[in-house]
Design an enzyme around this catalytic site. Structure first.
Site, PDB file in Angstrom:
ATOM      1  N   ARG A  27       0.812  -1.223   0.000  1.00  0.00           N
ATOM      2  CA  ARG A  27       0.000   0.000   0.000  1.00  0.00           C
ATOM      3  C   ARG A  27       0.842   1.268   0.000  1.00  0.00           C
ATOM      4  O   ARG A  27       0.321   2.376  -0.141  1.00  0.00           O
ATOM      5  CB  ARG A  27      -0.907   0.014   1.241  1.00  0.00           C
ATOM      6  CG  ARG A  27      -1.780  -1.198   1.378  1.00  0.00           C
ATOM      7  CD  ARG A  27      -2.601  -1.116   2.632  1.00  0.00           C
ATOM      8  NE  ARG A  27      -3.572  -0.055   2.540  1.00  0.00           N
ATOM      9  CZ  ARG A  27      -4.783  -0.200   2.023  1.00  0.00           C
ATOM     10  NH1 ARG A  27      -5.169  -1.369   1.565  1.00  0.00           N
ATOM     11  NH2 ARG A  27      -5.613   0.810   1.966  1.00  0.00           N
ATOM     12  N   TRP A  75       2.803   6.029   1.822  1.00  0.00           N
ATOM     13  CA  TRP A  75       2.943   6.474   0.438  1.00  0.00           C
ATOM     14  C   TRP A  75       2.686   7.976   0.504  1.00  0.00           C
ATOM     15  O   TRP A  75       1.566   8.417   0.723  1.00  0.00           O
ATOM     16  CB  TRP A  75       1.917   5.777  -0.442  1.00  0.00           C
ATOM     17  CG  TRP A  75       2.063   6.035  -1.907  1.00  0.00           C
ATOM     18  CD1 TRP A  75       2.839   5.338  -2.788  1.00  0.00           C
ATOM     19  CD2 TRP A  75       1.406   7.053  -2.681  1.00  0.00           C
ATOM     20  NE1 TRP A  75       2.709   5.861  -4.052  1.00  0.00           N
ATOM     21  CE2 TRP A  75       1.845   6.911  -4.024  1.00  0.00           C
ATOM     22  CE3 TRP A  75       0.512   8.074  -2.380  1.00  0.00           C
ATOM     23  CZ2 TRP A  75       1.400   7.744  -5.055  1.00  0.00           C
ATOM     24  CZ3 TRP A  75       0.072   8.901  -3.406  1.00  0.00           C
ATOM     25  CH2 TRP A  75       0.526   8.728  -4.725  1.00  0.00           C
ATOM     26  N   ASN A 101      -4.411   7.013   7.188  1.00  0.00           N
ATOM     27  CA  ASN A 101      -4.420   6.739   5.747  1.00  0.00           C
ATOM     28  C   ASN A 101      -5.513   7.620   5.149  1.00  0.00           C
ATOM     29  O   ASN A 101      -6.662   7.547   5.572  1.00  0.00           O
ATOM     30  CB  ASN A 101      -4.732   5.253   5.520  1.00  0.00           C
ATOM     31  CG  ASN A 101      -4.999   4.927   4.063  1.00  0.00           C
ATOM     32  OD1 ASN A 101      -4.496   5.597   3.169  1.00  0.00           O
ATOM     33  ND2 ASN A 101      -5.782   3.898   3.822  1.00  0.00           N
ATOM     34  N   GLY A 102      -5.132   8.460   4.185  1.00  0.00           N
ATOM     35  CA  GLY A 102      -6.105   9.360   3.566  1.00  0.00           C
ATOM     36  C   GLY A 102      -5.497  10.740   3.393  1.00  0.00           C
ATOM     37  O   GLY A 102      -4.287  10.899   3.455  1.00  0.00           O
ATOM     38  N   LYS A 485       1.864  -3.085 -17.851  1.00  0.00           N
ATOM     39  CA  LYS A 485       2.627  -4.029 -17.024  1.00  0.00           C
ATOM     40  C   LYS A 485       4.122  -3.757 -17.173  1.00  0.00           C
ATOM     41  O   LYS A 485       4.852  -3.686 -16.204  1.00  0.00           O
ATOM     42  CB  LYS A 485       2.346  -5.434 -17.508  1.00  0.00           C
ATOM     43  CG  LYS A 485       1.763  -6.539 -16.785  1.00  0.00           C
ATOM     44  CD  LYS A 485       0.998  -6.508 -15.556  1.00  0.00           C
ATOM     45  CE  LYS A 485       0.557  -5.239 -14.970  1.00  0.00           C
ATOM     46  NZ  LYS A 485      -0.747  -5.164 -14.418  1.00  0.00           N
ATOM     47  N   GLU A 488       5.212  -0.242 -15.628  1.00  0.00           N
ATOM     48  CA  GLU A 488       5.148  -0.061 -14.176  1.00  0.00           C
ATOM     49  C   GLU A 488       6.216  -0.850 -13.427  1.00  0.00           C
ATOM     50  O   GLU A 488       6.712  -0.372 -12.419  1.00  0.00           O
ATOM     51  CB  GLU A 488       3.740  -0.297 -13.609  1.00  0.00           C
ATOM     52  CG  GLU A 488       3.170  -1.679 -13.705  1.00  0.00           C
ATOM     53  CD  GLU A 488       1.712  -1.765 -13.238  1.00  0.00           C
ATOM     54  OE1 GLU A 488       1.258  -0.914 -12.462  1.00  0.00           O
ATOM     55  OE2 GLU A 488       1.019  -2.707 -13.655  1.00  0.00           O
ATOM     56  N   HIS A 504      -0.403   7.254 -38.189  1.00  0.00           N
ATOM     57  CA  HIS A 504      -0.882   8.631 -38.048  1.00  0.00           C
ATOM     58  C   HIS A 504      -0.018   9.435 -37.086  1.00  0.00           C
ATOM     59  O   HIS A 504      -0.507  10.383 -36.463  1.00  0.00           O
ATOM     60  CB  HIS A 504      -2.348   8.631 -37.600  1.00  0.00           C
ATOM     61  CG  HIS A 504      -3.270   8.044 -38.622  1.00  0.00           C
ATOM     62  ND1 HIS A 504      -3.496   8.627 -39.850  1.00  0.00           N
ATOM     63  CD2 HIS A 504      -3.977   6.889 -38.630  1.00  0.00           C
ATOM     64  CE1 HIS A 504      -4.320   7.877 -40.557  1.00  0.00           C
ATOM     65  NE2 HIS A 504      -4.627   6.800 -39.841  1.00  0.00           N
ATOM     66  N   LYS A 603      -0.398  -0.113  -4.475  1.00  0.00           N
ATOM     67  CA  LYS A 603      -1.416  -0.979  -5.048  1.00  0.00           C
ATOM     68  C   LYS A 603      -2.819  -0.427  -4.838  1.00  0.00           C
ATOM     69  O   LYS A 603      -3.669  -0.513  -5.695  1.00  0.00           O
ATOM     70  CB  LYS A 603      -1.326  -2.369  -4.422  1.00  0.00           C
ATOM     71  CG  LYS A 603      -2.253  -3.344  -5.103  1.00  0.00           C
ATOM     72  CD  LYS A 603      -1.887  -4.757  -4.782  1.00  0.00           C
ATOM     73  CE  LYS A 603      -2.696  -5.716  -5.619  1.00  0.00           C
ATOM     74  NZ  LYS A 603      -2.374  -5.630  -7.053  1.00  0.00           N
TER      75      LYS A 603
HETATM   76  C1  G6P Z   1      -3.365   0.849  -8.894  1.00  0.00           C
HETATM   77  C2  G6P Z   1      -2.662  -0.460  -9.154  1.00  0.00           C
HETATM   78  C3  G6P Z   1      -3.169  -1.081 -10.458  1.00  0.00           C
HETATM   79  C4  G6P Z   1      -4.680  -1.238 -10.398  1.00  0.00           C
HETATM   80  C5  G6P Z   1      -5.359   0.095 -10.091  1.00  0.00           C
HETATM   81  C6  G6P Z   1      -6.836  -0.087  -9.800  1.00  0.00           C
HETATM   82  O1  G6P Z   1      -2.968   1.799  -9.810  1.00  0.00           O
HETATM   83  O2  G6P Z   1      -1.276  -0.278  -9.229  1.00  0.00           O
HETATM   84  O3  G6P Z   1      -2.577  -2.356 -10.626  1.00  0.00           O
HETATM   85  O4  G6P Z   1      -5.129  -1.745 -11.616  1.00  0.00           O
HETATM   86  O5  G6P Z   1      -4.785   0.684  -8.920  1.00  0.00           O
HETATM   87  O6  G6P Z   1      -6.968  -0.847  -8.619  1.00  0.00           O
HETATM   88  P1  G6P Z   1      -8.275  -1.630  -8.217  1.00  0.00           P
HETATM   89  O7  G6P Z   1      -7.984  -2.198  -6.870  1.00  0.00           O
HETATM   90  O8  G6P Z   1      -9.377  -0.603  -8.178  1.00  0.00           O
HETATM   91  O9  G6P Z   1      -8.515  -2.675  -9.248  1.00  0.00           O
END
Ligand code: G6P
Length: 608
Positions: A27, A75, A101-102, A485, A488, A504, A603
């Protein structure tokens, strides 16, 4: 975005909290900290860097001493990652320590007010105002003061708190950010996610919006927004802790890639009985399926990409207009949504802030909402009218793999079910597609049984600076996910283009050494793709084709060819996705990247 944990029990709190933080590290991982009540004072240890830095600073959890405490992995949103900006934050008088968190949107006003009253702030975070406000408003009643504090806060929060006045207690409150309470034997927990406490209990209570909890080792009491005690019903989670561990794999991402046959089986198999699709409690029958004149699919990141695959499938078979939208755009777009729109909300975590906001807006506009979610009892799962769980199991790596493929499979099931109800698919085609969806787990297993060729190509191209992914139709949809993928986790610039669009503009970037992954799984589009591939090769670009046994001739002149198992063109995006996940993984591994925790990402994105 940030993970929080709290512990009240009979054990030393620090080792439990550190272990929990490790499980929450997905997280956020730029800094972390722990606060434990030791007699009459709160001991705080915090540090910049990943949890292993906190392990070092706490002598592997040998300190701080005490059995009641809180922890946080961060984060950064406000204030650079630094020791002082790490949580927990403690009030100037040392009485209260909090993790958050928030985002506290009005922190600047609150900080100015408190500073004017002589309170000195240690760092630059928005969260610190919570601790200082506790000190400023404290009237002898800790929970009552926490209520007064939350009344002053604008924004989103999940808060854990300890206080020297009540050394046995952990306090919690949440609004728009997740928090679960784990009910153990002579120990209780608060956590952003069940994974943090799953080693100790399978019984959880979801803290509701603006609800408070007060935990000791032996009791948990819940209160509503007015401070009135409320009864809550626990739920049992059948996930196994081993699912949240690496089990011998070098990274969670690789483990989760390999879990896809099982995860897809869990998504699909229980929902197919004979040739009937049953979607749990989702109310889709002839009456209501025909009341919708459009479908909106909404998600973020890979969930959005899953939606794009779903849109193509549904439009083709349900003959209904489908929009796929990014949640962050949808919520500010004044959407044309009403009770004739079916809104499908996709989220692995079920807590992404933008997606949750989109769900709330769609509901407000009168739309019937169906959520495709992995995490049980998450906010999106609870607030949607209907929910279809993907049952992918815990996903820890930041880059989603099984989360994404199971979302696509869930969309196939919903699409096919609607098509059957609306009679927009023939019985023969319906049966074919159903059988192909059922075969997906085995086909993914076939890919996983021999990944050597994909790995070889990945290692060969790992040092390139730029990779394009091209495809048409659902191959374009799969390209979007493949490029995401790769970028990231490997930090290589990667872009997905609809193959016909390359000419284009983007083709100007193709030069000697540029790598293009050309996805060619759609038989009908093979000739057009061949022309696009030739155009890239004419500019001395290197082309690696991903094709099926039916389309593999397209790769005869290419620099490389990966052949996925044969199958129905309409469900190949799941197979292509697995190949591209493995490709991205081994590129990143070769480059020595921190695969499970890529820089700057988290995540679970619980801020807008
Ligand atoms: C973040 C993650 C992605 C994920 C996205 C949406 O950006 O790194 O891997 O697809 O959130 O997350 P969710 O839990 O809503 O599918």
């Amino acid at each position: 975005m940030c993970g929080i944990i709290g512990y009240a029990g009979g054990k030393q709190a620090a080792p439990v909290i550190l272990k929990g933080l490790e499980r929450l590290e997905y997280r956020g991982y730029d800094s972390s900290g722990i606060a434990v009540i030791d007699g009459e004072r709160i001991d705080v240890i915090k540090t910049c860097g990943k949890i292993k830095a906190l392990y070092a600073k706490t002598d592997c959890g040998a300190k701080p001493n005490g059995t009641v405490g809180i922890g946080h992995t961060r984060w950064a949103t406000h204030g650079v990652p630094s020791d002082v900006n790490s949580h927990p934050h403690t009030s100037q008088d040392g009485r209260f320590s909090i993790v958050h968190n928030g985002i506290i949107e009005n922190f600047a006003e609150l900080k100015a007010e408190l500073t004017a009253h002589g309170i000195k702030f240690a760092g630059d975070t928005d969260s610190e105002v919570i601790a200082q406000l506790m000190q400023y408003l404290y009237d002898g009643d800790v929970l009552g003061t926490l209520r007064l504090v939350t009344e002053r806060l604008i924004g989103s929060y999940a808060i854990g708190m300890i206080c020297t006045e009540t050394p046995d207690v952990v306090y919690a409150v949440r609004k728009d950010n997740p928090l679960v309470i784990g009910l153990g034997k002579n120990e209780n927990f608060i956590a952003s996610d069940i994974a943090a406490a799953l080693e100790y209990t399978h019984d959880f209570v979801q803290l509701g919006e603006s609800e408070f909890a007060k935990l000791t080792a032996h009791a948990v009491t819940f209160y509503d927004v007015n401070g009135t005690p409320v009864e809550k019903t626990p739920y049992r989670v059948d996930w196994d802790i081993s699912q949240a561990e690496k089990s011998g794999y070098p990274h969670f991402m690789l483990k989760e890639i390999y879990e896809q046959p099982r995860a897809l089986t869990e998504t699909v198999r229980p929902r197919i009985r004979g040739n009937e699709i049953t979607l749990d409690r989702i109310a889709l029958d002839a009456k209501n399926a025909n009341t919708f004149d459009k479908i909106d699919i909404i998600g973020c990141g890979s969930a959005y990409h899953a939606g794009i695959v779903g849109k193509a499938f549904m439009e083709k078979y349900c003959r209904i207009r489908v929009n796929c939208m990014l949640a962050s755009e949808y919520i500010y777009s004044d959407p044309i949504t009403d009770n004739r729109t079916l809104t499908i909300i996709i989220s692995q975590s079920g807590e992404t802030a933008d997606t949750l906001a989109a769900l709330r807006l769609a509901k407000k506009l009168g739309s019937h909402t169906v959520a495709i979610v992995n995490v049980m009892e998450s906010a999106i799962a609870r607030e949607a009218d209907d929910v279809l769980y993907t049952h992918a199991g815990p996903e820890i790596a930041v880059a989603t793999t099984k989360g994404y493929t199971t979302q696509v499979a869930a969309l196939y099931l919903i699409g096919l079910k609607i098509a059957k109800i609306k009679h927009t698919v023939s019985d023969a085609r319906y049966n074919e597609l159903l059988s192909e969806i059922e075969k997906l787990p085995n086909k993914v297993q076939t890919i996983l049984d021999d990944i050597s060729q994909i790995k070889d190509y990945a290692e060969k191209y790992a040092e390139h600076k730029c990779v394009f992914f091209i495809g048409r139709g659902t191959d374009y949809a799969a390209s979007l996910e493949g490029a995401l993928k790769l970028k990231e986790i490997s930090y290589i610039h990667a872009e997905a283009y609809a193959a016909g669009e390359l000419k284009h503009g983007t083709i100007s970037l193709i030069e000697k050494g540029t790598i293009t992954l050309a996805l060619v799984t759609q038989s009908a589009l093979q000739p057009k793709m061949l022309s696009n591939i030739k155009a890239v090769q004419s500019r001395e670009g290197t082309v690696l084709c991903v094709a099926t046994p039916k389309t593999k001739d397209v790769g005869s002149d290419a620099d490389g060819l990966l052949v996925i198992p044969d199958g129905d063109d309409d469900v190949t995006p799941v197979l292509t996705a697995v190949v591209l996940q493995i490709f991205a993984y081994y590129v990143a591994a070769k480059r020595g990247c921190d695969i499970d925790k890529p820089r700057n990402l988290a995540k679970s994105v619980t801020v807008e």
